[in-house]
Write a protein that holds these residues in place. Structure first.
Motif, PDB file in Angstrom:
ATOM      1  N   THR A 172       0.841  -1.195   0.000  1.00 59.97           N
ATOM      2  CA  THR A 172       0.000   0.000   0.000  1.00 59.97           C
ATOM      3  C   THR A 172       0.874   1.243   0.000  1.00 59.97           C
ATOM      4  O   THR A 172       1.815   1.352   0.794  1.00 59.97           O
ATOM      5  N   ARG A 173       0.566   2.169  -0.903  1.00 58.25           N
ATOM      6  CA  ARG A 173       1.316   3.425  -0.957  1.00 58.25           C
ATOM      7  C   ARG A 173       0.679   4.508  -0.092  1.00 58.25           C
ATOM      8  O   ARG A 173       1.342   5.468   0.289  1.00 58.25           O
ATOM      9  N   ASN A 174      -0.608   4.372   0.193  1.00 61.49           N
ATOM     10  CA  ASN A 174      -1.304   5.411   0.945  1.00 61.49           C
ATOM     11  C   ASN A 174      -2.534   4.809   1.623  1.00 61.49           C
ATOM     12  O   ASN A 174      -2.867   3.633   1.414  1.00 61.49           O
ATOM     13  N   VAL A 175      -3.216   5.625   2.413  1.00 63.95           N
ATOM     14  CA  VAL A 175      -4.378   5.158   3.162  1.00 63.95           C
ATOM     15  C   VAL A 175      -5.497   4.730   2.216  1.00 63.95           C
ATOM     16  O   VAL A 175      -6.220   3.761   2.482  1.00 63.95           O
ATOM     17  N   GLY A 176      -5.634   5.418   1.097  1.00 60.94           N
ATOM     18  CA  GLY A 176      -6.672   5.063   0.133  1.00 60.94           C
ATOM     19  C   GLY A 176      -6.508   3.645  -0.388  1.00 60.94           C
ATOM     20  O   GLY A 176      -7.487   2.898  -0.514  1.00 60.94           O
ATOM     21  N   GLN A 177      -5.266   3.254  -0.693  1.00 61.67           N
ATOM     22  CA  GLN A 177      -5.020   1.889  -1.158  1.00 61.67           C
ATOM     23  C   GLN A 177      -5.278   0.875  -0.053  1.00 61.67           C
ATOM     24  O   GLN A 177      -5.791  -0.221  -0.311  1.00 61.67           O
ATOM     25  N   LEU A 178      -4.936   1.229   1.182  1.00 60.34           N
ATOM     26  CA  LEU A 178      -5.215   0.339   2.303  1.00 60.34           C
ATOM     27  C   LEU A 178      -6.717   0.115   2.451  1.00 60.34           C
ATOM     28  O   LEU A 178      -7.180  -1.027   2.605  1.00 60.34           O
ATOM     29  N   GLU A 179      -7.489   1.177   2.382  1.00 58.83           N
ATOM     30  CA  GLU A 179      -8.942   1.047   2.499  1.00 58.83           C
ATOM     31  C   GLU A 179      -9.520   0.234   1.350  1.00 58.83           C
ATOM     32  O   GLU A 179     -10.462  -0.540   1.534  1.00 58.83           O
ATOM     33  N   GLN A 180      -8.944   0.393   0.154  1.00 54.48           N
ATOM     34  CA  GLN A 180      -9.417  -0.392  -0.988  1.00 54.48           C
ATOM     35  C   GLN A 180      -9.130  -1.869  -0.783  1.00 54.48           C
ATOM     36  O   GLN A 180      -9.973  -2.729  -1.079  1.00 54.48           O
ATOM     37  N   VAL A 220      -3.626  -6.924   8.658  1.00 56.13           N
ATOM     38  CA  VAL A 220      -3.099  -5.859   7.817  1.00 56.13           C
ATOM     39  C   VAL A 220      -1.603  -5.717   8.041  1.00 56.13           C
ATOM     40  O   VAL A 220      -1.149  -5.604   9.178  1.00 56.13           O
ATOM     41  N   THR A 222       1.565  -3.331   6.571  1.00 57.44           N
ATOM     42  CA  THR A 222       1.961  -2.200   5.740  1.00 57.44           C
ATOM     43  C   THR A 222       3.443  -1.954   5.935  1.00 57.44           C
ATOM     44  O   THR A 222       4.030  -2.301   6.938  1.00 57.44           O
TER      45      THR A 222
END
Length: 223
Positions: A172-180, A220, A222
């Motif tokens: 994951t590069r950012n929080v958005g990718q983590l949420e996806q 998770v 990261t």
């Protein structure tokens, strides 16, 4: 420990002692790791400084050899148990179950193509995807469309359906990718989807698959 600013380490992996990385030097590098690195890590584990030790490589065969020779707690396997590849079911994963060795799957999207689909820019094993891989992924995508299932959701959930695999290590590069990633993990996939993949020869008959009503815990990782 000073550099990491930690008093305890959860897991230490011996990294990249595989053929993909070492080439013709792999047998000697592997021997050195089993005779040297493992002994050092075992001492740290016995002293309570490290909770678990393992091997992180690109080939299940190397993990298989390692856990046959030494007492490891886990393996980090990159890209060799996915919707596209299930040869690890032959020997490696059954031995993991027998010896209670946990497997962390990295590269579960095969370095890209199982997240992007068979696009012109698709990547497989860190390189442009070859034609036969593109064709197989396109066939899997067709089944996904029939059942309204996102390809990445199927790829992620398939991996952790195996009892020896508690964790899918998705980059994951950012929080958005983590949420996806979490959304894909929770996406409801009908049981018929997996049945259709198997009936069309796109998934091994003996591969464990998730059940639609199965409650999943989310692990998770990261970095």
């Amino acid at each position: 420990m000073q550099r990491l600013a930690l008093e305890h380490i959860d897991i230490l992996f011996i990294h990249d002692i595989d053929r993909f990385t070492q080439g013709e030097n792999q047998p000697e590098v592997f021997r050195q790791a089993m005779d040297g690195c493992w002994r050092a890590l075992e001492r740290l584990r016995n002293e309570g400084i490290v909770s678990a030790i393992g091997v992180g490589v690109n080939e299940w065969e190397v993990c298989y050899d390692a856990i046959r020779q030494r007492d490891f707690d886990c393996c980090l396997l990159a890209g060799r148990y996915t919707l596209l590849e299930q040869e690890a079911l032959n020997q490696f994963l059954p031995l993991c179950e027998k010896q209670d060795v946990a497997v962390v799957v990295g590269g579960g999207f095969n370095s890209g193509i199982l997240a992007t689909g068979a696009t012109s820019e698709a990547r497989y094993n860190y390189a442009p995807a070859p034609r036969h891989v593109m064709e197989r992924v396109a066939r899997i995508e067709a089944v996904c469309r029939e059942h309204n299932v996102p390809l990445p959701a199927a790829a992620l959930q398939f991996v952790v359906a195996h009892p020896a695999i508690p964790t899918f290590c998705a980059g994951t590069r950012n929080v958005g990718q983590l949420e996806q990633n979490l959304e894909w993990f929770r996406y409801p996939i009908p049981d018929d989807f997996w049945t259709d993949l198997k009936s069309r020869g796109l998934l091994r008959e003996d591969a464990p698959v998730p059940r639609c009503d199965h409650e999943r815990s989310v692990s998770v990782m990261t970095r």
